[in-house]
Design a protein around this motif. Structure first.
Motif, PDB file in Angstrom:
ATOM      1  N   GLU A 170     -29.471 -12.745  30.026  1.00  8.28           N
ATOM      2  CA  GLU A 170     -29.875 -13.323  28.738  1.00  8.28           C
ATOM      3  C   GLU A 170     -31.320 -13.808  28.773  1.00  8.28           C
ATOM      4  OE1 GLU A 170     -26.477 -15.143  26.057  1.00  8.28           O
ATOM      5  OE2 GLU A 170     -26.260 -15.863  28.112  1.00  8.28           O
ATOM      6  N   THR A 171     -31.722 -14.372  29.913  1.00  6.66           N
ATOM      7  CA  THR A 171     -33.116 -14.824  30.009  1.00  6.66           C
ATOM      8  C   THR A 171     -34.088 -13.636  30.010  1.00  6.66           C
ATOM      9  OG1 THR A 171     -32.968 -14.882  32.410  1.00  6.66           O
ATOM     10  CG2 THR A 171     -32.567 -16.954  31.264  1.00  6.66           C
ATOM     11  N   GLU A 172     -33.553 -12.447  30.353  1.00  8.15           N
ATOM     12  CA  GLU A 172     -34.381 -11.229  30.322  1.00  8.15           C
ATOM     13  C   GLU A 172     -34.377 -10.604  28.926  1.00  8.15           C
ATOM     14  OE1 GLU A 172     -36.138  -9.585  32.824  1.00  8.15           O
ATOM     15  OE2 GLU A 172     -35.860 -11.354  34.067  1.00  8.15           O
ATOM     16  N   GLY A 173     -33.729 -11.259  28.005  1.00  5.40           N
ATOM     17  CA  GLY A 173     -33.744 -10.778  26.618  1.00  5.40           C
ATOM     18  C   GLY A 173     -32.566  -9.907  26.232  1.00  5.40           C
ATOM     19  N   VAL A 174     -31.539  -9.848  27.076  1.00  3.88           N
ATOM     20  CA  VAL A 174     -30.367  -9.025  26.760  1.00  3.88           C
ATOM     21  C   VAL A 174     -29.487  -9.760  25.750  1.00  3.88           C
ATOM     22  CG1 VAL A 174     -28.213  -8.073  27.691  1.00  3.88           C
ATOM     23  CG2 VAL A 174     -30.356  -7.787  28.955  1.00  3.88           C
ATOM     24  N   ASN A 175     -29.103  -9.063  24.696  1.00  2.85           N
ATOM     25  CA  ASN A 175     -28.208  -9.633  23.692  1.00  2.85           C
ATOM     26  C   ASN A 175     -26.771  -9.543  24.235  1.00  2.85           C
ATOM     27  OD1 ASN A 175     -26.572 -10.203  21.514  1.00  2.85           O
ATOM     28  ND2 ASN A 175     -27.860  -9.109  20.039  1.00  2.85           N
ATOM     29  N   GLY A 212     -26.076   1.353  30.505  1.00  2.11           N
ATOM     30  CA  GLY A 212     -25.342   1.186  31.765  1.00  2.11           C
ATOM     31  C   GLY A 212     -25.968   0.107  32.635  1.00  2.11           C
ATOM     32  N   ALA A 213     -27.295   0.120  32.681  1.00  5.86           N
ATOM     33  CA  ALA A 213     -28.009  -0.884  33.491  1.00  5.86           C
ATOM     34  C   ALA A 213     -27.730  -2.289  32.954  1.00  5.86           C
ATOM     35  CB  ALA A 213     -29.500  -0.586  33.471  1.00  5.86           C
ATOM     36  N   ILE A 214     -27.703  -2.407  31.625  1.00  6.30           N
ATOM     37  CA  ILE A 214     -27.447  -3.727  31.011  1.00  6.30           C
ATOM     38  C   ILE A 214     -26.020  -4.183  31.297  1.00  6.30           C
ATOM     39  CG2 ILE A 214     -27.161  -4.885  28.772  1.00  6.30           C
ATOM     40  CD1 ILE A 214     -29.682  -3.381  27.854  1.00  6.30           C
ATOM     41  N   TRP A 215     -25.060  -3.267  31.212  1.00  7.08           N
ATOM     42  CA  TRP A 215     -23.667  -3.639  31.504  1.00  7.08           C
ATOM     43  C   TRP A 215     -23.552  -4.172  32.928  1.00  7.08           C
ATOM     44  CZ3 TRP A 215     -20.374   0.963  29.126  1.00  7.08           C
ATOM     45  CH2 TRP A 215     -20.261   0.747  27.744  1.00  7.08           C
ATOM     46  N   ARG A 216     -24.206  -3.476  33.862  1.00  7.85           N
ATOM     47  CA  ARG A 216     -24.136  -3.941  35.256  1.00  7.85           C
ATOM     48  C   ARG A 216     -24.911  -5.253  35.431  1.00  7.85           C
ATOM     49  NH1 ARG A 216     -21.459  -1.060  38.937  1.00  7.85           N
ATOM     50  NH2 ARG A 216     -20.896   1.046  38.289  1.00  7.85           N
ATOM     51  N   TYR A 263     -23.754  -6.419  23.651  1.00  9.67           N
ATOM     52  CA  TYR A 263     -23.373  -5.493  24.729  1.00  9.67           C
ATOM     53  C   TYR A 263     -21.952  -5.732  25.241  1.00  9.67           C
ATOM     54  CZ  TYR A 263     -28.042  -3.626  24.685  1.00  9.67           C
ATOM     55  OH  TYR A 263     -29.188  -2.995  24.278  1.00  9.67           O
ATOM     56  N   LYS A 264     -21.519  -6.984  25.173  1.00 12.16           N
ATOM     57  CA  LYS A 264     -20.132  -7.248  25.601  1.00 12.16           C
ATOM     58  C   LYS A 264     -19.138  -6.678  24.586  1.00 12.16           C
ATOM     59  CE  LYS A 264     -20.185 -10.038  29.326  1.00 12.16           C
ATOM     60  NZ  LYS A 264     -19.265 -10.290  30.417  1.00 12.16           N
ATOM     61  N   VAL A 265     -19.469  -6.844  23.313  1.00 11.86           N
ATOM     62  CA  VAL A 265     -18.592  -6.285  22.272  1.00 11.86           C
ATOM     63  C   VAL A 265     -18.553  -4.767  22.408  1.00 11.86           C
ATOM     64  CG1 VAL A 265     -18.316  -5.928  19.779  1.00 11.86           C
ATOM     65  CG2 VAL A 265     -18.857  -8.191  20.638  1.00 11.86           C
ATOM     66  N   LEU A 266     -19.718  -4.182  22.630  1.00 13.25           N
ATOM     67  CA  LEU A 266     -19.792  -2.726  22.774  1.00 13.25           C
ATOM     68  C   LEU A 266     -18.937  -2.254  23.959  1.00 13.25           C
ATOM     69  CD1 LEU A 266     -21.124  -0.218  21.567  1.00 13.25           C
ATOM     70  CD2 LEU A 266     -23.017  -0.532  23.175  1.00 13.25           C
ATOM     71  N   ALA A 267     -19.032  -2.962  25.073  1.00  4.94           N
ATOM     72  CA  ALA A 267     -18.237  -2.589  26.261  1.00  4.94           C
ATOM     73  C   ALA A 267     -16.740  -2.688  25.951  1.00  4.94           C
ATOM     74  CB  ALA A 267     -18.594  -3.490  27.440  1.00  4.94           C
ATOM     75  N   THR A 268     -16.352  -3.748  25.254  1.00  4.88           N
ATOM     76  CA  THR A 268     -14.932  -3.937  24.930  1.00  4.88           C
ATOM     77  C   THR A 268     -14.428  -2.830  24.009  1.00  4.88           C
ATOM     78  OG1 THR A 268     -15.375  -6.302  25.034  1.00  4.88           O
ATOM     79  CG2 THR A 268     -13.247  -5.679  24.170  1.00  4.88           C
ATOM     80  N   VAL A 269     -15.261  -2.457  23.039  1.00  4.88           N
ATOM     81  CA  VAL A 269     -14.859  -1.402  22.092  1.00  4.88           C
ATOM     82  C   VAL A 269     -14.763  -0.048  22.809  1.00  4.88           C
ATOM     83  CG1 VAL A 269     -15.601  -0.097  20.053  1.00  4.88           C
ATOM     84  CG2 VAL A 269     -15.740  -2.585  20.050  1.00  4.88           C
ATOM     85  N   VAL A 270     -15.750   0.264  23.629  1.00  6.05           N
ATOM     86  CA  VAL A 270     -15.712   1.548  24.363  1.00  6.05           C
ATOM     87  C   VAL A 270     -14.489   1.578  25.283  1.00  6.05           C
ATOM     88  CG1 VAL A 270     -16.913   3.003  26.063  1.00  6.05           C
ATOM     89  CG2 VAL A 270     -18.200   1.945  24.219  1.00  6.05           C
ATOM     90  N   ALA A 271     -14.248   0.462  25.976  1.00 10.27           N
ATOM     91  CA  ALA A 271     -13.088   0.390  26.883  1.00 10.27           C
ATOM     92  C   ALA A 271     -11.787   0.565  26.092  1.00 10.27           C
ATOM     93  CB  ALA A 271     -13.076  -0.944  27.622  1.00 10.27           C
TER      94      ALA A 271
END
Lengths: 132, 317
Positions: free
Chosen positions: B178-183, B164-168, B187-195
């Motif tokens: 991304e500079t903090e190392g977030v893929n 949740g923190a990463i999505w926000r 996570y965007k694909v995951l959000a789209t699939v869950v949605a």
């Protein structure tokens, strides 16, 4: 005179098995609506027949509501329960109040003779109501 | 319970899934005009499963959610490089494509002497599971809210986790994330699939309540509304979109104070909120203020101060 009386008695007796047959099968409905003097209030006639026997269905209990296919779930029409029309087997009538003109899916949910749902699409215009 | 009330509450419940679906993408910073496509896919897939293949309701629901999630996965890949307006247009194009496919999609089987199944623009009649199982409208409404409570609980859990923190974080600043190392891709694909899956659940519930589907139902209007609910209700918590649904269907529609002008009022409300509260009524600041107020009012003094609950010992005592 006597033969006339027999005919009068025989008519309903001959119709009874057909009505009994229609009572157990899924219904089919022909809907005819027309505008009333009140804004967006329509008077509707429902001709209920058996889907296979095509015989009029008496004693049907059903509620009618409507939904706009173009705006699903956004409009909630207050359901009505049509009343039988005296002297016309299988005919029911009721007044439905819509929120706007346009194409509506009229949904008839039956409790009797069987639990079922029948949907007919109608376009409610200013002067007339047409079927698709 | 009154039939009309059951109908209104059921509609509020079902459209809430679509609003939550749009909300998930909104918190990741994406505006989607295409969530109605997943609602449609969920509706058709689950309707086919129960009415044509003879599946039970729950397997049909899961199948509808899975089909919508899979379609969302397919959408996510080509739209990953798109951002902002381009993503919004991409999702709209996808939704229209899905709707047009259903306009020509014909797949029918004969059941009890009648043809059942999608018949292009003529629609898909005969999704009679709740009638065959003798489930009343009231009980079906309870079922809708039970499933909604489950989805809400899941979203609350997600929001309290790293996901949740990463999505926000992605919603706030993708580059920084991304500079903090977030893929970002993952996570965007995951959000789209869950949605997509959440919208699919709503579609499956809708199909079984309505018993009739047609492609026209899933037009852009449905997508715009689902998006507007999040923007009105707020993006601070998953309750926000539900507030938006409640305002539109529960208040404006049911009260009938605006009659046929409701859509104009609704549009005006969206415009005003976008100007004065761009993240909705229950935005992040409002949620933090409410949580702080709750803690100050209802929690124990020890919890407020973060201590053990024992009074501090006096020196020399």
């Amino acid at each position: 005179m006597r033969s006339n009386r027999l005919r009068l008695l025989a008519g309903p007796l001959m119709l009874a098995p057909a009505l009994a047959l229609a009572a157990g099968e899924r219904p089919m409905v022909k809907v005819d609506c027309e505008p009333t003097d009140e804004k967006l209030v329509f008077h509707c006639m429902f001709e209920v027949t058996g889907r296979k026997s095509h015989q009029p269905v008496e004693g049907a209990a059903f509620k009618v509501n409507a939904d706009m296919p173009a705006m699903p779930m956004a409009h909630n029409v207050k359901p009505i329960r049509p009343e039988p029309v005296a002297g016309r087997p299988g005919s029911y009538e009721g007044r439905i109040e819509l929120e706007m003109r346009g194409e509506w899916a009229i949904r008839m949910t039956f409790d009797e003779p069987v639990r079922d749902i029948v949907i007919e699409k109608l376009t409610f215009g200013d002067a007339a109501v047409t079927t698709d | 319970m009154d039939e009309y009330l059951v109908q209104v509450l059921s509609n509020i419940g079902m459209i809430s899934f679509l609003a939550l679906s749009a909300y998930i993408l909104l918190i990741t910073g994406e505006i989607s005009f295409g969530q109605q496509a997943f609602f449609a896919i969920g509706a058709y897939a689950s309707g086919i499963a129960t009415a044509m293949w003879g599946w039970g309701f729950w397997p049909g629901l899961v199948w509808g959610a899975a089909a919508a999630g899979a379609a969302a996965f397919l959408l996510a890949w080509p739209t990953l490089r798109m951002r902002g307006l381009f993503f919004a247009i991409g999702t709209l194009a996808f939704a229209e494509m899905v709707r047009l496919i259903f306009e020509i999609f014909r797949y029918q089987v004969e059941i009890d002497g009648e043809l059942v199944g999608p018949n292009g623009s003529e629609g898909f009649r005969g999704i009679r599971y709740i009638f065959e199982q003798d489930i009343s409208a009231f009980h079906y409404m309870l079922l809708i809210y039970a499933v909604l409570a489950g989805v809400l609980a899941l979203l609350f859990v997600i929001e309290r986790t790293r996901l949740g923190a990463i999505w926000r974080m992605l919603g706030e600043d993708e580059l920084l994330a991304e500079t903090e190392g977030v893929n970002r891709t993952y996570y965007k694909v995951l959000a789209t699939v869950v949605a997509g899956a959440v919208a699919g659940i709503g579609g499956a519930l809708y199909a079984h309540m309505n018993t009739y589907l047609e492609p026209k139902i899933f037009n852009v209007m449905l997508g715009v509304h689902s998006l507007a609910y999040g923007l009105i209700g707020g993006l601070g918590t998953a309750f926000g979109p539900l507030i938006g649904v409640g305002i539109d269907i529960g208040l404006l529609e049911s009260a009938r104070i605006f009659s046929g002008y409701r859509m104009i009022v609704f549009g005006g409300l969206v415009a005003l909120l976008l100007i004065f509260r761009p993240r909705g009524l229950l935005d992040e600041a409002a949620v933090h203020a409410l949580v702080a107020w709750w803690r100050n009012t209802f929690s124990s003094p020890a919890k407020r101060s973060g201590g053990s609950g024992r009074p501090p010992e006096r020196p020399g005592a």
